[in-house]
Design a protein around this motif. Structure first.
Motif, mmCIF file in Angstrom:
data_model
loop_
_atom_site.group_PDB
_atom_site.id
_atom_site.type_symbol
_atom_site.label_atom_id
_atom_site.label_comp_id
_atom_site.label_asym_id
_atom_site.label_seq_id
_atom_site.Cartn_x
_atom_site.Cartn_y
_atom_site.Cartn_z
ATOM 1 N N ARG A 293 1.425 -7.990 -6.659
ATOM 2 C CA ARG A 293 0.413 -6.864 -6.854
ATOM 3 C C ARG A 293 -0.267 -7.610 -8.145
ATOM 4 N N SER B 184 -3.757 -7.836 -10.070
ATOM 5 C CA SER B 184 -5.130 -7.498 -11.246
ATOM 6 C C SER B 184 -6.387 -8.405 -10.942
ATOM 7 N N CYS C 98 -10.414 -6.001 -5.560
ATOM 8 C CA CYS C 98 -9.537 -6.897 -5.927
ATOM 9 C C CYS C 98 -9.866 -7.867 -4.674
#
Length: 275
Positions: free
Chosen positions: A46, A48, A67
């Motif tokens: 995940r 960021s 992203c």
């Protein structure tokens, strides 16, 4: 491969990304950056993204709100080593464990030859009003009520107290040694930035000092516009009332503020009550 590991801890609205960008600028070509690392989890889990100065090596960045992964920088680091800069946001510092945080790093890159634990601390009379702005935006977006906002800010103050305690007691048997950046000094005093850079083994050139990240939509008060440097030291003059009301109910926060940032950094109306 040899590399140094820098773990950076900061509360939201404490100037985290301003200092992170400056740290990157101390040795940009040899630094690999990971934003908002999940404690104890795989570095690639995940990811960021956040906007970063041009030329920064980061596994994830953000472009036009999206992203974007850059695995080529990961491959470069695995071949060349350098400096690994990991940002942990809103981390409950009382739970700090090098073994837990380092395990996923070691699994991917091996053991670092050098480690530094870095901490940022901002005067709560500047931090909490900025945090309140952010919390209220979130509250409206997800349909929460005033109690949720109050509880969120109280939890933030509790975290701040632990960060302040660690700053005053930077070396412990269980947590190791920490280097603290006092944001209010860092943002206004070049001699302080020079001193902190030297402490980390670098010369300070103030690269990326004025780069405004889109993290958290930039400044709570001025968005992604370049803010006047002095304004970030006077947020308590601009706040609604909740943030300072909450601080007033926590005299130990005011005590820490006076000790760390100086009595003059406490707004006069609180100084009289505190003295």
């Amino acid at each position: 491969m040899q590399y140094s590991l820098w773990k950076f801890f900061g509360l939201q609205r404490s100037g985290n990304h301003a200092i992170l960008n400056w740290l990157i600028g101390l040795d940009q070509k040899n630094t690999l950056f990971f934003n908002m690392v999940k404690p104890g989890g795989d570095l690639l889990d995940r990811p960021s993204g956040v906007s970063l100065p041009e030329g920064t090596r980061a596994y994830a960045t953000r472009v036009e709100g999206k992203c974007v992964l850059q695995p080529e920088h990961l491959e470069w680091f695995e071949s060349n080593g350098g400096r690994l800069l990991l940002s942990y946001e809103n981390f409950p510092i009382e739970r700090f464990s090098s073994d837990q945080l380092n395990r996923p790093v070691i699994e991917r890159f091996g053991k670092a030859v050098e480690e530094k634990n870095l901490l940022v601390l901002r005067n709560p009379f500047n931090m909490l009003p900025s945090a309140e702005k952010m919390v209220r935006r979130t509250m409206e977006a997800i349909g929460k009520d005033e109690k949720w906002a109050v509880d969120t800010l109280i939890r933030r103050l509790a975290l701040w107290k632990n960060y302040a305690f660690l700053h005053l007691n930077p070396v412990s048997v269980t947590k190791g040694e920490f280097t603290t950046f006092l944001f209010d000094r860092w943002v206004s005093d070049k001699n302080y930035r020079d001193m902190m850079a030297d402490r980390l083994g670098y010369a300070n050139h103030d690269r990326f000092l004025d780069f405004v990240s889109d993290a958290g939509r930039g400044s709570s008060f001025s968005g992604s516009k370049l803010d006047k440097r002095s304004n970030v030291l006077n947020r308590w003059e601009e706040d609604d009332s909740l943030a300072t009301e909450l601080i007033a109910k926590h005299p130990e926060v005011i005590d820490y503020t006076a000790v760390i940032f100086g009595e003059e950094s406490v707004p006069e109306r609180f100084r009289r009550a505190w003295a």
